[in-house]
Design a protein around this motif. Structure first.
Motif, PDB file in Angstrom:
ATOM      1  N   ILE B 154       0.846  -1.193   0.000  1.00 46.11           N
ATOM      2  CA  ILE B 154       0.000   0.000   0.000  1.00 46.11           C
ATOM      3  C   ILE B 154       0.879   1.240   0.000  1.00 46.11           C
ATOM      4  O   ILE B 154       0.632   2.196  -0.723  1.00 46.11           O
ATOM      5  CB  ILE B 154      -0.928  -0.014   1.223  1.00 46.11           C
ATOM      6  N   GLY B 155       1.940   1.187   0.801  1.00 48.94           N
ATOM      7  CA  GLY B 155       2.867   2.314   0.862  1.00 48.94           C
ATOM      8  C   GLY B 155       3.455   2.629  -0.505  1.00 48.94           C
ATOM      9  O   GLY B 155       3.476   3.784  -0.928  1.00 48.94           O
ATOM     10  N   SER B 156       3.876   1.588  -1.229  1.00 49.50           N
ATOM     11  CA  SER B 156       4.421   1.796  -2.570  1.00 49.50           C
ATOM     12  C   SER B 156       3.392   2.457  -3.467  1.00 49.50           C
ATOM     13  O   SER B 156       3.704   3.378  -4.226  1.00 49.50           O
ATOM     14  CB  SER B 156       4.807   0.469  -3.210  1.00 49.50           C
ATOM     15  N   ALA B 157       2.164   1.971  -3.387  1.00 50.30           N
ATOM     16  CA  ALA B 157       1.113   2.524  -4.241  1.00 50.30           C
ATOM     17  C   ALA B 157       0.930   4.010  -3.956  1.00 50.30           C
ATOM     18  O   ALA B 157       0.779   4.817  -4.879  1.00 50.30           O
ATOM     19  CB  ALA B 157      -0.192   1.766  -4.020  1.00 50.30           C
ATOM     20  N   VAL B 158       0.967   4.373  -2.672  1.00 45.39           N
ATOM     21  CA  VAL B 158       0.800   5.788  -2.315  1.00 45.39           C
ATOM     22  C   VAL B 158       1.946   6.618  -2.887  1.00 45.39           C
ATOM     23  O   VAL B 158       1.735   7.667  -3.499  1.00 45.39           O
ATOM     24  CB  VAL B 158       0.723   5.954  -0.784  1.00 45.39           C
ATOM     25  N   VAL B 159       3.169   6.105  -2.719  1.00 42.69           N
ATOM     26  CA  VAL B 159       4.335   6.839  -3.233  1.00 42.69           C
ATOM     27  C   VAL B 159       4.204   7.058  -4.732  1.00 42.69           C
ATOM     28  O   VAL B 159       4.413   8.156  -5.254  1.00 42.69           O
ATOM     29  CB  VAL B 159       5.638   6.083  -2.909  1.00 42.69           C
ATOM     30  N   VAL B 160       3.830   5.987  -5.444  1.00 46.05           N
ATOM     31  CA  VAL B 160       3.722   6.093  -6.897  1.00 46.05           C
ATOM     32  C   VAL B 160       2.645   7.099  -7.282  1.00 46.05           C
ATOM     33  O   VAL B 160       2.848   7.960  -8.132  1.00 46.05           O
ATOM     34  CB  VAL B 160       3.424   4.710  -7.505  1.00 46.05           C
TER      35      VAL B 160
END
Lengths: 625, 375
Positions: B154-160
């Protein structure tokens, strides 16, 4: 089996919504530690082949794959791309599109984090990779601020840190200037030589990679795949580098793959060529044999024009006629970025000008400023508005648009109508030409004076059929229906009117946008990196169209990194660096003297003035007749 | 500790400190203490912020705070309930019916009311400054990176998605300019199809490219947990969330039985934590150069907690000390315990390691081409 890194057995691929397979019964083995070059025309399935090798086809793209693709024994049938991440690294055409994080160091670490490597290993590998690629000083820099060559090297580094045994690169240098491409290629060869990584490269510009390749894999448009030694496969490949074509023409065997090989084989050829130069001339003078060098502006490639064809050649008209004058053009962007730093430029009718220079030297900004839709901080750009009826001065049926006579005459009438309609409002008499600033004109009128094909040409398209786009273009230009369609047929025949523009190949998309812009029949046409992603055939077609336009008295400006295209197409080259013009002159003079911009044939025949295989052919044919 | 090498303090530590300061501030409306807290926060930010763009955003929070104070005072003059004895300004007033008691349109403005409103505005402004300080000191992207590994994807998705937003703006600008080349300068609703479609296609294409690239680099390859294990993790997490929801309800609603309050909430939080831990156990991924949690982090959080503890304790024992005396208006008191507590909050400005020096910026090669042009 033990030493084969990639093996495809009886692989056929059919993409979704298609009945024809893209790849047909492919049997291919690439041994470990080899550098394989994949060649083929646009749309022939090169990318699909690479996709199949990393599992993206069919896991990501959909479609049907029959047969087996194995990487070091792992079948893509049972392994998704992410399960192959420790084995295969994939680098795409646009590095920025694949970046996940935002600084160099984090990007290098990303793949390893996904693999769950221990922190100490990651730290070590990041440092090693930074050194290997020579980008250690860039470690904290934001990825967006890097130059194209640096970005591509970071992209390679970011897959390299996971220590894959196979690296697949899909057109890694297509967006790069010659120097940036060299950096990347040096990196790739380093991988093969020092790290024993198997590398598969798909590339249109074969001249860049061919001499490094151990194997060439040829993908035909019908989906058949052949592979073999470069010198054998190049004998009859439909994609070849200029050096190979020269070798075929001269009948050398084995075929030379590098400039060095060709130079050694070309001793006799050079002697024959030098003999064709006019006597008493110890220094080659370039293709403009009509004008003595050092005097006035040379005329262009008169040797190319078959005699009896009335291309506007006269020096007097050339120096007097100016299609567009730019004085002291400055383009500055917020954040204290000086993109164009005071450029003076005159564009002449009947001339193809190439603008070259490394990535980010201000080429695009200059073109946008010249067109009038982009930023222009200071300076002036004035275009000559042709007197009514100028459009008919061009002669139909020149080399470029052979067989498209009807098209040419149609556009001529087109230009007449559109000029009349626009001049009616501003009150031009139609007898003498006057200069206007395109910037101050309404956008519709501007494009009939200075047309432009931007870098991402597809931005201009938004309707859902090719036919619809053409009709819309006719309406926008206020010309008779069918004009744009006829132009398109002349540039790229055989595109179905019902096709969605998104489904066209790169070359066809460019042709459509070109046709749309030519519908307004501008006197000056600017093209921003049109050769990106074009295969040699599409590039040759583009070159013919542009030469045809120049022959009709239009002024064409092309910004490009492709030296071979420049050699083929342009009369004049402007080299930019850091927003300034550093060289401006006839193609032969500028290009031959530059180590970065010299085309292959020129390197082989140096110090002669021949830039392309055609030049050589013409010169020798002239002697024979 | 100030002799340690420069490094970034864990972002979570800065957030802990900032929350502590905010809690401390929320207990008082003594303007001297509020201004002292503001000075402490500003000092820490000035001394320990990094070189990133968001580090410069602290000033924006200060402006926001000033705006809040002004609005609060203006509202008091316009519709606030006026009280006090010292007349500052006489405005024509409108007496509203009794059901609108508490609202007074216009009317005489007294100094006491004015000061009271300004002090309340100041308190909110300082709380906002605390949040702003956390934002300036802690790199939000690094904070996301230190999420529990079960939440990593989820964190990666937010960053992207955060980095996609500027690209979208670039696309719009590029396509709009390209439209001009076709002689189309229409704006507003009529330009939507001609601009939105290419932009949408462009964005989708780019997302697909990014997704394919992430896939090939191993994103999402974790999760090889056996089925029963996944079932247990799911059940525990769900139970934890349910218990937390019930617990919060119990805490806020005083009429419910005591058992439904704090104990249920604690059990819920515990179960949620357990779920996250179980879920993360099978994630085979690691973090590159994880931010360490060492003495400096404990110290930072501790200082924030000390400030909060000092003021909360004082508010229980002698609340007058923390209040602004308005009736009669007089100079506010200066409680020693509170001052010391807030000053402890300033210690991270000197005792934590210095942030790393900004990277030497490479000179730009020539100039960047215009939007969207990478070549």
């Amino acid at each position: 089996m033990a030493d084969s890194a990639i093996s495809l057995s009886q692989v056929s691929v059919t993409l979704p919504l298609s009945t024809q397979p893209v790849l047909r019964d492919v049997d291919l083995t690439i041994a470990e530690g080899e550098l394989a070059l994949v060649v083929g025309r646009t749309g022939s399935g090169k990318s699909t082949l690479l996709g199949a090798m990393c599992g993206r086809v069919p896991h990501f793209t959909g479609g049907t794959l029959t047969g087996h693709v194995r990487l070091h024994g792992r079948d893509t049938r049972d392994h998704r791309p992410r399960d192959l991440a420790d084995l295969v690294g994939v680098v795409g055409q646009d590095p920025l599109a694949g970046f996940v994080t935002d600084t160099v160091e984090e990007e290098l670490a990303y793949g390893m984090e996904q693999l769950g490597l221990p922190a100490a290993t990651m730290r070590k590998r990041v440092e090693e990779t930074l050194d290997l690629l020579g980008i250690a000083e860039l470690r904290d820099v934001a990825l967006r601020e890097l130059s194209g060559g640096q970005q591509q090297r970071v992209a390679i580094g970011s897959v390299l840190t996971a220590h894959p045994r196979v690296i697949l690169l899909d057109e890694p240098t297509s967006a790069l200037d010659p120097t940036g491409a060299e950096e990347v290629l040096a990196t790739i060869t380093r991988l093969v030589h020092d790290l024993a990584v198997t590398v598969v490269v798909a590339e249109h510009r074969v001249e860049r990679v061919l001499h490094y390749a151990d194997t060439v894999v040829h993908v035909s448009p019908s989906g058949e795949v052949r592979s073999g030694l470069p010198s054998q496969l190049m004998v009859d490949s439909d994609i070849a580098s200029p050096v190979v074509e020269l070798g075929r023409y001269a009948g050398w065997s084995p075929l030379p793959l590098s400039v060095r090989d060709a130079r050694r084989a070309a001793r006799g050829l050079r002697a024959r060529l030098t003999a064709t130069l006019p006597p008493g001339q110890d220094r080659p003078i370039g293709r403009s044999t009509h004008t003595p060098p050092g005097q006035d502006r040379p005329i262009g490639r008169s040797t190319h024009t078959p005699p009896g064809q009335d291309r506007p050649l006269g020096r007097s008209t050339r120096t007097l006629d100016v299609a567009l004058t730019a004085r002291d053009v400055v383009v500055r962007y917020p954040g204290d970025v000086l993109a164009v730093a005071g450029i003076d430029l005159d564009l002449h009718p009947g001339e193809v000008t190439a603008v070259m220079g490394r990535n980010g030297c201000g080429k695009s900004s200059l073109l946008w400023a010249l067109q009038g839709s982009g930023t222009l901080t200071s300076g002036s750009v004035r275009a000559t508005r042709p007197p009514t009826g100028t459009g008919t001065t061009g002669t139909a049926g020149t080399a470029g648009t052979a067989g498209t006579t009807s098209t040419t005459s149609t556009t001529s009438t087109t230009s007449t109508t559109s000029t009349t309609s626009t001049t009616g409002t501003t009150g031009t008499t139609g007898t003498a030409s006057e200069t206007v600033e395109p910037r101050n004109l309404p956008a519709g009128e501007r494009r009939s004076l200075v047309g432009m094909v931007p870098q991402t040409a597809a931005d201009l398209l938004y309707l859902d059929t090719v036919g619809g786009e053409c009709e819309q273009a006719d309406r926008e230009s206020g010309v008779a229906g069918g004009t744009c369609w006829r132009l398109l047929e002349a540039v790229a025949p055989g595109i179905p009117a019902q096709q969605h523009p998104r489904d066209l190949s790169e070359g066809q998309k460019l042709a459509l946008v070109l046709a749309v812009q030519l519908t307004a029949d501008p006197t000056v046409l600017l093209l921003d990196e049109p050769t990106r992603g074009l295969d040699p055939t599409a590039k040759a077609a583009l070159s013919r169209v542009l030469r045809g336009l120049a022959a009709r008295g239009r002024s064409v400006v092309v910004s490009t990194h492709d030296v071979e295209f420049v050699a083929e197409c342009s009369d004049r080259v402007v080299v930019m660096a850091a927003g300034e013009v550093v060289a401006d002159g006839p193609t032969t003079e500028v290009v031959v003297s530059s180590p970065a911009f010299a085309p292959q044939v020129s390197k082989v025949t140096a110090p002669g003035p021949w830039l392309t295989v055609d030049d050589v052919r013409m010169a020798l044919a002239g002697v024979a007749s | 500790m100030s002799t340690t090498l420069p490094r970034a303090v864990h972002p979570a530590a800065w957030w802990g400190w900032a929350v502590g300061m905010a809690v401390a501030v929320s207990t008082t409306n003594n303007p001297i203490l509020l201004l002292l807290a503001l000075a402490v926060v500003a000092l820490v930010v000035a001394n320990r912020r990094g070189s990133s763009p968001w580090a410069r955003a602290f000033r924006l929070y200060l402006w926001l705070g000033l705006f809040i104070i002004v609005v609060r005072v203006v509202l008091h003059v316009l519709v606030g309930l006026k009280f006090g004895t010292i007349v500052v300004l006489t405005l024509p007033g409108v007496t509203l019916p009794s059901w609108a008691a508490g609202i007074e349109l216009g009317g005489t403005v007294y100094l006491e009311g004015l000061v009271g409103a300004a002090v309340l505005g100041l308190r909110l402004a300082v709380i906002i400054a605390c949040i702003g300080a956390a934002n300036a000191l802690a790199n939000p992207k690094r904070l996301l990176r230190s999420l529990p590994s079960a939440l990593h994807e989820i964190g990666s998705a937010v960053v992207v998605s955060v980095s996609v937003a500027p690209q979208l703006a670039e696309s719009v600008q590029r396509v709009r300019r390209a439209r001009q080349l076709r002689g189309d300068t229409s704006r507003g609703i009529r330009s939507v199809p001609s601009v939105a479609l290419p932009v949408l296609e462009d964005t989708l294409e780019r997302s697909l490219l990014l997704a394919a690239a992430m896939d090939s680099r191993g994103y999402g390859r974790a999760g090889a947990a056996p089925r029963p294990h996944r079932f247990v993790t799911g059940t525990v997490t769900l139970a934890g969330l349910l218990a937390s929801a019930v617990g919060i309800y119990g805490v806020l609603d005083t009429t419910t039985p005591a058992l439904m309050g704090t104990p249920t909430l604690l059990i819920g939080l515990l179960l949620s934590g357990l779920g996250l831990w179980l879920g993360g156990r099978h994630v085979e991924r690691s973090t590159y150069r994880p931010d360490p949690w060492r003495g400096a982090e404990w110290l930072t959080v501790g200082c924030g907690a000390a400030a909060a503890a000092a003021l909360v304790t004082l508010s229980r024992t002698s609340p007058d000390q923390l209040a602004m005396p308005l009736t009669p208006l007089s100079f506010p008191p200066l409680p020693l315990a509170a001052v010391l507590g807030l000053l402890v909050g300033a210690l991270p400005a000197y005792l934590t390691p210095e942030p790393p020096r900004p990277a030497p910026r490479v000179p730009r090669r020539g100039a960047r081409e215009e939007v969207g042009a990478s070549g």
